[in-house]
Write a protein that holds these residues in place. Structure first.
Motif, PDB file in Angstrom:
ATOM      1  N   UNK A  70       0.828  -1.220   0.000  1.00  0.00           N
ATOM      2  CA  UNK A  70       0.000   0.000   0.000  1.00  0.00           C
ATOM      3  C   UNK A  70       0.858   1.263   0.000  1.00  0.00           C
ATOM      4  N   UNK A  71       1.929   1.235   0.778  1.00  0.00           N
ATOM      5  CA  UNK A  71       2.846   2.379   0.787  1.00  0.00           C
ATOM      6  C   UNK A  71       3.462   2.566  -0.598  1.00  0.00           C
ATOM      7  N   UNK A  72       3.898   1.465  -1.193  1.00  0.00           N
ATOM      8  CA  UNK A  72       4.484   1.532  -2.524  1.00  0.00           C
ATOM      9  C   UNK A  72       3.490   2.023  -3.566  1.00  0.00           C
ATOM     10  N   UNK A  73       2.234   1.604  -3.432  1.00  0.00           N
ATOM     11  CA  UNK A  73       1.183   2.035  -4.346  1.00  0.00           C
ATOM     12  C   UNK A  73       1.077   3.562  -4.356  1.00  0.00           C
ATOM     13  N   UNK A  74       1.074   4.150  -3.178  1.00  0.00           N
ATOM     14  CA  UNK A  74       0.975   5.614  -3.057  1.00  0.00           C
ATOM     15  C   UNK A  74       2.192   6.308  -3.680  1.00  0.00           C
ATOM     16  N   UNK A  75       3.371   5.753  -3.442  1.00  0.00           N
ATOM     17  CA  UNK A  75       4.597   6.315  -4.019  1.00  0.00           C
ATOM     18  C   UNK A  75       4.564   6.201  -5.542  1.00  0.00           C
ATOM     19  N   UNK A  76       4.154   5.055  -6.055  1.00  0.00           N
ATOM     20  CA  UNK A  76       4.084   4.845  -7.507  1.00  0.00           C
ATOM     21  C   UNK A  76       3.139   5.817  -8.181  1.00  0.00           C
ATOM     22  N   UNK A  77       1.996   6.075  -7.533  1.00  0.00           N
ATOM     23  CA  UNK A  77       1.050   7.043  -8.094  1.00  0.00           C
ATOM     24  C   UNK A  77       1.674   8.426  -8.201  1.00  0.00           C
ATOM     25  N   UNK A  78       2.361   8.850  -7.146  1.00  0.00           N
ATOM     26  CA  UNK A  78       2.982  10.171  -7.155  1.00  0.00           C
ATOM     27  C   UNK A  78       4.111  10.287  -8.162  1.00  0.00           C
ATOM     28  N   UNK A  79       4.937   9.268  -8.226  1.00  0.00           N
ATOM     29  CA  UNK A  79       6.078   9.308  -9.146  1.00  0.00           C
ATOM     30  C   UNK A  79       5.644   9.329 -10.601  1.00  0.00           C
ATOM     31  N   UNK A  80       4.660   8.525 -10.939  1.00  0.00           N
ATOM     32  CA  UNK A  80       4.241   8.467 -12.343  1.00  0.00           C
ATOM     33  C   UNK A  80       3.590   9.778 -12.772  1.00  0.00           C
TER      34      UNK A  80
END
Length: 199
Positions: A70-80
């Protein structure tokens, strides 16, 4: 930045994922800060789940994987969002996956994916033969067993990026030899299971 990292144990997962996102956006020559933060995030999540218990069971480990993903999901959304801000839209699913393997992977993990395979039915296999977040671990059997917990966050990062690009998917990882890993991305989960076990 040092104060931020040393006080990490007192922060929550939202702040941790924001720190990770921040480090990914920096063009840092020193990758050790990035690796250190990732290892501390994993360690923190597992220690929090184990607190007050002698040993963790499968349910506890599944909770840890879910939190990290879930933490990674949030980071991936922001980075993309940052990476595609000025990019033209993608033609199709394969075009999105090529972007993930080249540009996105390079920005986050400091190198391109070594191999991308597909069955042209919604399943993609991304292979990285020298995955940066596993290179710090030794090649022994005990470390091979521990490797999956260091991939949950990365699976979330990829899934979050794909989600913001319009691809709802399931992303899983597999490690057979260190530091090589395969990420399986399925937009059609039932078909992906059949194909994955068929080769």
């Amino acid at each position: 930045m040092l104060v931020l990292l040393t006080s990490f144990r007192e922060t929550d997962s939202v702040v941790a994922s924001d720190c990770y996102s921040f480090l990914c956006c920096l063009e840092m020559a020193d990758e050790s800060l990035f690796d250190f933060l990732h290892m501390e995030i994993v360690s923190h999540v597992y220690k929090e789940q184990q607190s007050g218990k002698e040993e963790m069971d499968n349910k506890d480990r599944a909770v840890c994987v879910s939190v990290l993903e879930s933490m990674g999901f949030r980071v991936g959304q922001g980075l993309i969002e940052r990476l595609t801000r000025d990019s033209p839209s993608f033609k199709d699913e394969l075009d999105v996956m090529k972007f993930i393997c080249k540009d996105f992977w390079t920005k986050v993990f400091r190198r391109q994916v070594d191999n991308l395979r597909t069955n042209h039915q919604g399943t993609y296999v991304l292979q990285d033969n020298k995955f940066s977040l596993l290179t710090q671990l030794s090649n022994g059997k005990q470390y091979l067993d521990q490797a999956p917990k260091y991939l949950a966050f990365s699976c979330g990062v990829v899934r979050g990026a794909l989600s913001n690009l319009g691809l709802d998917s399931v992303v899983t990882a597999e490690v057979s030899t260190m530091p090589s890993c395969k990420l399986y991305q399925n937009t059609n989960p039932m078909m992906g299971r059949i194909w994955r076990h068929g080769y």
